[in-house]
Design a protein around this motif. Sequence first.
Motif, PDB file in Angstrom:
ATOM      1  N   TYR A  75       0.832  -1.209   0.000  1.00  0.00           N
ATOM      2  CA  TYR A  75       0.000   0.000   0.000  1.00  0.00           C
ATOM      3  C   TYR A  75       0.860   1.251   0.000  1.00  0.00           C
ATOM      4  O   TYR A  75       0.598   2.207  -0.741  1.00  0.00           O
ATOM      5  CB  TYR A  75      -0.903  -0.041   1.235  1.00  0.00           C
ATOM      6  CG  TYR A  75      -1.832   1.137   1.413  1.00  0.00           C
ATOM      7  CD1 TYR A  75      -3.030   1.216   0.714  1.00  0.00           C
ATOM      8  CD2 TYR A  75      -1.519   2.160   2.313  1.00  0.00           C
ATOM      9  CE1 TYR A  75      -3.898   2.288   0.890  1.00  0.00           C
ATOM     10  CE2 TYR A  75      -2.381   3.228   2.500  1.00  0.00           C
ATOM     11  CZ  TYR A  75      -3.570   3.293   1.786  1.00  0.00           C
ATOM     12  OH  TYR A  75      -4.415   4.358   1.967  1.00  0.00           O
ATOM     13  N   GLU A  76       1.908   1.266   0.808  1.00  0.00           N
ATOM     14  CA  GLU A  76       2.713   2.474   0.993  1.00  0.00           C
ATOM     15  C   GLU A  76       3.731   2.706  -0.119  1.00  0.00           C
ATOM     16  O   GLU A  76       4.184   3.836  -0.311  1.00  0.00           O
ATOM     17  CB  GLU A  76       3.420   2.409   2.353  1.00  0.00           C
ATOM     18  CG  GLU A  76       2.454   2.500   3.536  1.00  0.00           C
ATOM     19  CD  GLU A  76       3.121   2.303   4.880  1.00  0.00           C
ATOM     20  OE1 GLU A  76       4.314   1.913   4.901  1.00  0.00           O
ATOM     21  OE2 GLU A  76       2.451   2.522   5.917  1.00  0.00           O
ATOM     22  N   THR A  77       4.076   1.655  -0.854  1.00  0.00           N
ATOM     23  CA  THR A  77       5.162   1.829  -1.838  1.00  0.00           C
ATOM     24  C   THR A  77       4.722   1.770  -3.297  1.00  0.00           C
ATOM     25  O   THR A  77       5.250   2.529  -4.118  1.00  0.00           O
ATOM     26  CB  THR A  77       6.267   0.776  -1.623  1.00  0.00           C
ATOM     27  OG1 THR A  77       5.686  -0.535  -1.721  1.00  0.00           O
ATOM     28  CG2 THR A  77       6.935   0.931  -0.276  1.00  0.00           C
ATOM     29  N   VAL A  78       3.775   0.901  -3.636  1.00  0.00           N
ATOM     30  CA  VAL A  78       3.467   0.731  -5.065  1.00  0.00           C
ATOM     31  C   VAL A  78       2.028   1.068  -5.463  1.00  0.00           C
ATOM     32  O   VAL A  78       1.776   1.500  -6.595  1.00  0.00           O
ATOM     33  CB  VAL A  78       3.812  -0.702  -5.570  1.00  0.00           C
ATOM     34  CG1 VAL A  78       5.244  -1.070  -5.230  1.00  0.00           C
ATOM     35  CG2 VAL A  78       2.852  -1.743  -5.020  1.00  0.00           C
ATOM     36  N   LEU A  79       1.070   0.872  -4.551  1.00  0.00           N
ATOM     37  CA  LEU A  79      -0.326   1.017  -4.968  1.00  0.00           C
ATOM     38  C   LEU A  79      -0.690   2.464  -5.293  1.00  0.00           C
ATOM     39  O   LEU A  79      -1.403   2.720  -6.281  1.00  0.00           O
ATOM     40  CB  LEU A  79      -1.267   0.460  -3.889  1.00  0.00           C
ATOM     41  CG  LEU A  79      -1.167  -1.042  -3.612  1.00  0.00           C
ATOM     42  CD1 LEU A  79      -2.262  -1.470  -2.641  1.00  0.00           C
ATOM     43  CD2 LEU A  79      -1.239  -1.862  -4.895  1.00  0.00           C
TER      44      LEU A  79
ATOM     45  N   VAL B  13       3.593  -5.926  -6.452  1.00  0.00           N
ATOM     46  CA  VAL B  13       2.696  -5.376  -7.470  1.00  0.00           C
ATOM     47  C   VAL B  13       1.556  -6.350  -7.774  1.00  0.00           C
ATOM     48  O   VAL B  13       1.808  -7.499  -8.166  1.00  0.00           O
ATOM     49  CB  VAL B  13       3.472  -5.061  -8.773  1.00  0.00           C
ATOM     50  CG1 VAL B  13       2.530  -4.535  -9.848  1.00  0.00           C
ATOM     51  CG2 VAL B  13       4.579  -4.050  -8.501  1.00  0.00           C
ATOM     52  N   PRO B  14       0.286  -5.929  -7.615  1.00  0.00           N
ATOM     53  CA  PRO B  14      -0.827  -6.812  -8.002  1.00  0.00           C
ATOM     54  C   PRO B  14      -0.876  -6.953  -9.521  1.00  0.00           C
ATOM     55  O   PRO B  14      -0.370  -6.096 -10.256  1.00  0.00           O
ATOM     56  CB  PRO B  14      -2.058  -6.064  -7.468  1.00  0.00           C
ATOM     57  CG  PRO B  14      -1.651  -4.633  -7.418  1.00  0.00           C
ATOM     58  CD  PRO B  14      -0.180  -4.620  -7.123  1.00  0.00           C
TER      59      PRO B  14
ATOM     60  N   ASP C 294       6.356   1.034 -12.395  1.00  0.00           N
ATOM     61  CA  ASP C 294       7.733   1.525 -12.393  1.00  0.00           C
ATOM     62  C   ASP C 294       8.686   0.326 -12.328  1.00  0.00           C
ATOM     63  O   ASP C 294       8.517  -0.563 -11.483  1.00  0.00           O
ATOM     64  CB  ASP C 294       7.944   2.433 -11.173  1.00  0.00           C
ATOM     65  CG  ASP C 294       9.253   3.187 -11.244  1.00  0.00           C
ATOM     66  OD1 ASP C 294      10.314   2.527 -11.361  1.00  0.00           O
ATOM     67  OD2 ASP C 294       9.229   4.431 -11.174  1.00  0.00           O
ATOM     68  N   PRO C 295       9.677   0.272 -13.238  1.00  0.00           N
ATOM     69  CA  PRO C 295      10.608  -0.876 -13.247  1.00  0.00           C
ATOM     70  C   PRO C 295      11.353  -1.069 -11.929  1.00  0.00           C
ATOM     71  O   PRO C 295      11.837  -2.170 -11.648  1.00  0.00           O
ATOM     72  CB  PRO C 295      11.593  -0.517 -14.373  1.00  0.00           C
ATOM     73  CG  PRO C 295      10.869   0.463 -15.231  1.00  0.00           C
ATOM     74  CD  PRO C 295       9.962   1.235 -14.323  1.00  0.00           C
ATOM     75  N   SER C 296      11.442  -0.011 -11.108  1.00  0.00           N
ATOM     76  CA  SER C 296      12.165  -0.130  -9.834  1.00  0.00           C
ATOM     77  C   SER C 296      11.348  -0.820  -8.748  1.00  0.00           C
ATOM     78  O   SER C 296      11.884  -1.177  -7.695  1.00  0.00           O
ATOM     79  CB  SER C 296      12.585   1.262  -9.339  1.00  0.00           C
ATOM     80  OG  SER C 296      11.444   2.035  -8.974  1.00  0.00           O
ATOM     81  N   PHE C 297      10.042  -1.013  -8.988  1.00  0.00           N
ATOM     82  CA  PHE C 297       9.190  -1.629  -7.967  1.00  0.00           C
ATOM     83  C   PHE C 297       9.564  -3.088  -7.755  1.00  0.00           C
ATOM     84  O   PHE C 297       9.888  -3.795  -8.705  1.00  0.00           O
ATOM     85  CB  PHE C 297       7.715  -1.560  -8.371  1.00  0.00           C
ATOM     86  CG  PHE C 297       7.101  -0.183  -8.298  1.00  0.00           C
ATOM     87  CD1 PHE C 297       7.670   0.823  -7.541  1.00  0.00           C
ATOM     88  CD2 PHE C 297       5.933   0.103  -8.992  1.00  0.00           C
ATOM     89  CE1 PHE C 297       7.109   2.080  -7.471  1.00  0.00           C
ATOM     90  CE2 PHE C 297       5.347   1.355  -8.932  1.00  0.00           C
ATOM     91  CZ  PHE C 297       5.949   2.346  -8.162  1.00  0.00           C
ATOM     92  N   ASP C 298       9.471  -3.517  -6.510  1.00  0.00           N
ATOM     93  CA  ASP C 298       9.598  -4.937  -6.188  1.00  0.00           C
ATOM     94  C   ASP C 298       8.394  -5.655  -6.793  1.00  0.00           C
ATOM     95  O   ASP C 298       7.256  -5.406  -6.414  1.00  0.00           O
ATOM     96  CB  ASP C 298       9.622  -5.106  -4.664  1.00  0.00           C
ATOM     97  CG  ASP C 298       9.759  -6.559  -4.225  1.00  0.00           C
ATOM     98  OD1 ASP C 298       9.591  -7.477  -5.065  1.00  0.00           O
ATOM     99  OD2 ASP C 298      10.001  -6.782  -3.017  1.00  0.00           O
TER     100      ASP C 298
END
Length: 203
Positions: free
Chosen positions: A11-15, A138-139, A130-134
């Motif tokens: 929730y805090e990083t990718v959503l 990512v859903p 974003d390609p940097s996301f873990d």
Amino acid sequence: MTVEAQYRARYETVLFPIADKLANLLQDIFAGQPRIDRISTRPKSVERFMGKAAAEKDGKAKYEDPLHQIQDQIGARIITFYKDDVHRISEEVQRYFHAIESKDMLPENEWEFGYFGNHHILMLQQDLIDPSFDKNLVPYCFELQIKTLFQHAWSEANHDLGYKPGQQPLASDELRQLAFTSAQAWGADRVFNDLFVKRSAQH
């Protein structure tokens, strides 16, 4: 790590950034399209996610793997004026996104009134991520709801009145009152749509 901690990290990083990019994409797709009141996106709150993750069916947990199975971690809505617009917008959506599931949400039978809406579970496009996301955070999909103004207004009020944690369940007469307001919203949608079709045919 608990499911709640995993979802909070997601929730805090990718959503949030994915939801923002999705909102911009939907605005671009529907730029210039008539009779769209608003387009919005949002990540599902930690509280609501955990409430859904705890759901049971037939005495067993409904979701064995909620982080993967709950499909509305990112939700989008398109609110339009008239019922006939819903089908047009739905077709346009399916031109741009790969649909996992698409359906009209209706009460169980013709004698009941309640929630109405057009729902889609759609694959998240790679250019929204974003390609940097873990990648583990990512859903793979998001939910898109398409509703008229009346459907939207009814569902928001219904959710606020009937689904707050800790509240007593609604009594039978209160449920009938909500059904009555749903019938009124359904009727208003029909009247406005019929008038719109009639007026359009005159030009």
